[in-house]
Motif scaffolding. Structure first.
Motif, short mmCIF file in Angstrom:
data_model
loop_
_atom_site.label_atom_id
_atom_site.label_comp_id
_atom_site.label_asym_id
_atom_site.label_seq_id
_atom_site.Cartn_x
_atom_site.Cartn_y
_atom_site.Cartn_z
N SER A 59 -116.50 -2.11 38.19
CA SER A 59 -116.52 -1.51 36.85
C SER A 59 -116.22 -0.02 36.87
O SER A 59 -115.74 0.53 35.88
N VAL A 134 -121.46 -0.57 28.93
CA VAL A 134 -121.20 -2.00 29.01
C VAL A 134 -120.77 -2.43 27.62
O VAL A 134 -121.44 -2.11 26.63
N ASN A 172 -122.73 -4.47 35.61
CA ASN A 172 -122.84 -4.85 34.20
C ASN A 172 -124.06 -5.73 33.96
O ASN A 172 -124.82 -5.52 33.01
N GLY A 213 -117.38 -3.55 31.92
CA GLY A 213 -117.60 -2.12 31.87
C GLY A 213 -116.45 -1.44 31.13
O GLY A 213 -115.29 -1.85 31.26
#
Length: 308
Positions: A59, A134, A172, A213
């Protein structure tokens, strides 16, 4: 004859003494050379020279790579390798000295903080450098236009498993679980490995909601990120009757409920390449790179923001 023998013994003894002295002197001389060479070699280790590995969850890969490229441009004698690793596993690898830096987002538990301070033998000092988020999304043609905190909470307790994450042990999943005051193992969800795969395959699964993300799609001028953004609809999160989006305003003021602060952890004690990189990332130049990645630079945040 006795006198002659005594003289020979004396001469032999003198020769042996000289040889021993010469051998001792040689040992001292070469030992000195080795020490000097060692000191010289150590002195070459610096913030502007050397190699290191950074561990980052998928992410955060984009912003981490951008910062690493910027640092290597500023200091051409450095070489930084960015390795993708799930957040929990990256933290363990940092403790076991398999890398000098790990990028993190979750708040560490008291047990994790103790493990770090015992293993690394340093006081934990998270180096905050960006605000990410997120995000929850649906395919572009979906009629759904927002999602409530209640929907997220109840949906992650449902056997329908309508929320699709990029994997277990991921940043996440960790962050959403912490936000809901749950453990990841207590949530019910589906998995499509890899954030890009979640985006590309979600339209095969009606009524599912993807969770990724923001940095995966945040780069404003990147063609791949632009393509991915065009495939999805990011859902504003409704909390207490107010709708919040993961845009610059929502991140800067931390009003978007799933805003998260990215930070570095290192196991390097001195000011060498790892701490040099951290300092660079938190300076004006590094923060400009963060902004170009479509994330919120941390350095304008109110200083009351706490990591733990």
């Amino acid at each position: 004859m006795e006198s002659s023998g005594f003289g020979e013994q004396y001469q032999n003894s003198e020769i042996q003494t000289k040889m021993k002295f010469s051998a001792i002197f040689s040992m001292i001389f070469f030992t000195g050379l080795l020490i000097n060479c060692s000191k010289k070699e150590e002195s070459t280790v610096s913030y502007n020279k050397g190699e290191m590995t950074i561990l980052t969850d998928e992410s955060f890969k984009s912003v981490t790579e951008a910062l690493a490229e910027g640092y290597m441009i500023s200091y051409p004698d450095t070489k930084i390798k960015v390795v993708t690793q799930k957040e929990d596993l990256g933290f363990l690898d940092l403790l076991n000295n398999k890398a000098r830096i790990a990028v993190m987002s979750k708040a560490l538990s008291p047990e994790e903080i103790k493990a770090y301070e015992d293993k690394v033998d340093m006081k934990i000092e998270p180096a905050n450098f960006a605000a990410d988020a997120v995000v929850f999304f649906v395919p572009k043609n979906s009629e759904k236009s927002s999602i409530t905190m209640e929907e997220i909470t109840s949906g992650l307790q449902s056997d329908d498993k309508n929320f699709v994450f990029d994997g277990t042990n991921s940043s996440n999943l960790n962050f959403v679980a912490q936000k809901l005051k749950k453990l990841p193992k207590d949530l019910k969800f589906s998995i499509i490995p890899g954030s890009v795969n979640v985006i590309e395959e979600l339209n095969k699964y009606p009524n599912k909601i993807g969770v990724i993300g923001l940095n995966t799609i945040s780069r404003p001028y990147d063609k791949e990120a632009e393509k991915l953004r065009g495939m999805i609809k990011i859902l504003p999160v409704v909390s207490a009757g107010q709708s919040y989006s993961p845009d610059f305003s929502g991140l800067r003021e931390m009003k978007y409920p799933f805003t998260r602060v990215l930070y570095f952890l290192t196991n390097e004690g001195g000011f060498n390449i790892a701490n040099g990189f951290i300092r660079y990332s938190c300076t004006h130049l590094g923060q400009k790179i963060v902004q170009k990645e479509g994330l919120q630079p941390y350095n304008i945040y109110p200083r009351q923001v706490q990591m733990r």
